[in-house]
Design a protein around this motif. Structure first.
Motif, PDB file in Angstrom:
ATOM      1  N   CYS A 154       0.800  -1.228   0.000  1.00  0.00           N
ATOM      2  CA  CYS A 154       0.000   0.000   0.000  1.00  0.00           C
ATOM      3  C   CYS A 154       0.836   1.283   0.000  1.00  0.00           C
ATOM      4  CB  CYS A 154      -0.966   0.004   1.186  1.00  0.00           C
ATOM      5  SG  CYS A 154      -2.169  -1.327   1.067  1.00  0.00           S
ATOM      6  N   ASP A 181      -1.087  -3.463  -3.724  1.00  0.00           N
ATOM      7  CA  ASP A 181      -1.291  -2.018  -3.839  1.00  0.00           C
ATOM      8  C   ASP A 181       0.057  -1.323  -4.065  1.00  0.00           C
ATOM      9  OD1 ASP A 181      -3.941  -2.592  -3.551  1.00  0.00           O
ATOM     10  OD2 ASP A 181      -4.230  -1.506  -1.678  1.00  0.00           O
ATOM     11  N   TYR A 184      -1.781   2.691  -7.177  1.00  0.00           N
ATOM     12  CA  TYR A 184      -3.218   2.922  -7.077  1.00  0.00           C
ATOM     13  C   TYR A 184      -3.676   3.442  -8.427  1.00  0.00           C
ATOM     14  CZ  TYR A 184      -3.348   1.986  -2.107  1.00  0.00           C
ATOM     15  OH  TYR A 184      -3.281   1.371  -0.886  1.00  0.00           O
ATOM     16  N   HIS A 237      -5.683  -2.724  -6.101  1.00  0.00           N
ATOM     17  CA  HIS A 237      -5.434  -1.453  -6.803  1.00  0.00           C
ATOM     18  C   HIS A 237      -4.470  -1.560  -7.973  1.00  0.00           C
ATOM     19  CE1 HIS A 237      -8.010   1.137  -4.469  1.00  0.00           C
ATOM     20  NE2 HIS A 237      -7.585   0.522  -3.377  1.00  0.00           N
ATOM     21  N   ASP A 408      -2.809  -4.457   3.065  1.00  0.00           N
ATOM     22  CA  ASP A 408      -4.107  -4.001   2.569  1.00  0.00           C
ATOM     23  C   ASP A 408      -4.891  -3.028   3.443  1.00  0.00           C
ATOM     24  OD1 ASP A 408      -6.615  -3.985   1.001  1.00  0.00           O
ATOM     25  OD2 ASP A 408      -7.380  -5.297   2.556  1.00  0.00           O
ATOM     26  N   HIS A 410      -4.023  -0.829   5.675  1.00  0.00           N
ATOM     27  CA  HIS A 410      -3.379   0.437   6.040  1.00  0.00           C
ATOM     28  C   HIS A 410      -3.246   0.563   7.552  1.00  0.00           C
ATOM     29  CE1 HIS A 410      -5.175   2.068   2.021  1.00  0.00           C
ATOM     30  NE2 HIS A 410      -4.459   0.987   1.873  1.00  0.00           N
ATOM     31  N   SER A 437      -0.098   4.759   2.353  1.00  0.00           N
ATOM     32  CA  SER A 437      -1.560   4.932   2.319  1.00  0.00           C
ATOM     33  C   SER A 437      -2.122   5.200   3.713  1.00  0.00           C
ATOM     34  CB  SER A 437      -2.217   3.682   1.735  1.00  0.00           C
ATOM     35  OG  SER A 437      -1.662   3.388   0.469  1.00  0.00           O
TER      36      SER A 437
HETATM   37 FE   FE2 Z   1      -4.174  -0.257  -0.057  1.00  0.00          FE
END
Ligand code: FE2
Length: 510
Positions: A154, A181, A184, A237, A408, A410, A437
């Motif tokens: 992320c 991720d 994004y 993402h 995932d 965050h 993120s």
């Molecule tokens: Fe994410």
């Protein structure tokens, strides 16, 4: 150096002249290599005892839509050596960076020695990349005493910088596990952002390529790739928010969505240090796989996006929260992984003789209730039977020391997992925060932790990554936190540290 470069450009021009008229584009491409072509850095990945994948993708102007590249192919040379000065070279070769592959190069080097560091670089058009480090896996029966894995997920560009990745590189891991991720895909946010990316959403091959190039221009991301081999898995993402199978959050026609998925998978392949076994065929790409680190560890990395059943109790396509009582989420036929992958995973677990059995997956794997009795239909809570089957495999086949790593959400989370709620722990899980993120605030997290006593710790306000130090006796997990991802440079600290001891299910604070 300058004279060598001039010589190479002249040689390229001569080669182009000899190949006219098709050679005209080739000569033109070589001429444009007057600009540095390695703007996206290098990477290595998926180590084996005798080899590793080396990757680069050419872009003279990473933030231009075409990366500054013409459609002409470019010849790239690579070399790998036993020392950082590249004086003890062991393998070298050439590869063609073709426009059809986004000018990416994937070299599957073989013939290396197990369990040791190597250094490599690429050259093209008189330019050379910095020298990067990689590492081979130990032989299957090797009595390995230690393994350090850094894992993260992320890294939303708009949300911040990547000081976490600079520290991750400095932690000198043997392997980096990235759990999704990486990019994004969305259009630029309307509100305040830490840094800008292109305004339009990535939704076709050109725009996904552009988005990867934008991210990969980041120096800290390049440094993290140059520090160790990576094992990568995607989440949503890399394609589209909350997608699964042929469906995403906005419910486009499935055929249209699969076209988008094919473009996204192609761009993912082009931008990651992956083997040919992962080459996409249209909207299909085989990404789940396992890595052995001697007798110390087996790491299975699973794809919970491509094969999953459609969302359970999906009354409101704009919300992933559903009533915990939704009966559909318990249906035994519902699958998070697809049957072939689930069978493969069960086989990897049952057949493992490793001391530690790590499962790399995208998110929080154990149950998570919201304070008002809802669950998410985008995670494992929407696929309860699949989760239960994996837990039963760990328990019933006495799989040694299962430990789950995730991303995932965050947030950092640590907790134990059991087959029945409140039952004896079977595995422990550690969700390693997010690189940049943004996650939930402290008050929301406090309410979540109160509603989920199985969780030993949670933090949604802090950005960072996880560090796993394995020995035959223990698995130590350190949550590493940067002071701020809103600054390009930021100090690091240990947020929390846990240990799982060999043969004793359940985490302990350390
Ligand atoms: Fe994410």
């Amino acid at each position: 150096m300058a004279s060598r470069r001039a010589l190479l450009i002249r040689a390229a021009a001569l080669a182009g002249a000899a190949l006219a008229p098709a050679g005209w584009t080739r000569a033109f491409a070589q001429a444009r290599l007057a600009d540095y072509p390695f703007g996206l850095g290098v990477a290595s990945g998926d180590p084996l005892p005798d080899g590793v994948v080396l990757w680069t993708r050419l872009a003279t102007d990473p933030k231009a839509m075409d990366g500054g590249m013409t459609p002409a192919p470019v010849e790239v040379a690579w070399e790998i050596a036993e020392d950082e000065q590249l004086s003890r070279g062991v393998r070298r070769g050439r590869a063609l960076a073709a426009a059809e592959a986004g000018h990416s190069v994937h070299v599957e080097v073989a013939g290396l020695k197990p369990d040791r560091d190597y250094w490599y670089r690429f050259t093209a058009g008189g330019h050379a990349t910095p020298v990067a480090r990689t590492r081979t896996a130990p032989e299957p029966q090797a009595d390995v005493r230690r393994l350090r894995i850094a894992y993260g997920s992320c890294q939303k560009w708009e949300a911040g910088y990547y000081p976490a990745l600079a520290h991750l590189a400095a932690d000198h891991p043997d392997l980096v596990l990235f759990l999704g991720d990486y990019i994004y895909e969305k259009a630029a946010s309307k509100g305040d952002v830490a840094r800008l990316h292109p305004p339009e959403a990535a939704d076709d091959l050109a725009s996904y390529r552009h988005r990867y190039a934008w991210y990969k221009a980041d120096a800290d991301l390049q440094a993290a790739h140059a520090a160790a081999p990576w094992m990568v898995m995607w989440d949503d993402h890399e394609v589209s928010n909350d997608y699964g199978d042929d469906q995403d959050r906005s419910n486009p026609p499935p055929a249209q969505f699969l076209k988008r998925r094919a473009a996204a998978y192609q761009a993912y392949w082009e931008n990651m240090p992956l083997r040919r076994t992962a080459l996409p065929a249209g909207p299909d790409m085989h990404l789940y796989r396992a890595l052995d680190w001697g007798r110390l560890a087996r790491l299975a990395v699973i794809d919970d996006r491509q094969y999953r059943a459609h969302r359970a109790c999906d009354a409101d396509p704009d919300s992933k929260l559903i009533p915990a009582a939704c009966p559909e989420r318990f249906e035994p036929g519902r699958t998070m992984l697809g049957r072939p992958q689930e069978d493969w995973l069960a086989q990897e677990l049952r057949g493992s003789t490793a001391r530690w059995n790590l499962l790399g997956q995208q998110t929080l794997m154990g149950p998570l209730d919201t304070p008002d009795g809802q669950v998410s239909n985008d995670g494992w809570d929407g696929y309860v039977a699949t989760r239960r089957r994996i837990l039963e495999t760990w328990r019933d086949h006495k799989v040694a020391n299962p430990v789950v790593l995730g991303g995932d959400v965050h947030a950092f989370f640590a907790g134990d997992m059991s087959v029945e709620p409140g039952g004896p722990p079977v595995a422990s899980e550690f969700v390693g925060g997010s690189i940049s993120s943004l996650g939930m605030d402290a008050a929301t997290m406090a309410a979540v932790l109160a509603a989920n006593p199985r969780l030993a710790m949670g933090d949604g306000e802090t950005r960072g990554y996880g560090l796993v130090d394995l020995t035959p006796d223990a698995c130590a997990v350190t949550f590493r936190a940067v002071a701020s991802a809103l600054e390009p440079v930021s100090p690091i600290r240990d947020l929390a540290r846990f240990v799982v001891e060999n043969g004793q299910a359940g985490l302990k604070r350390a």
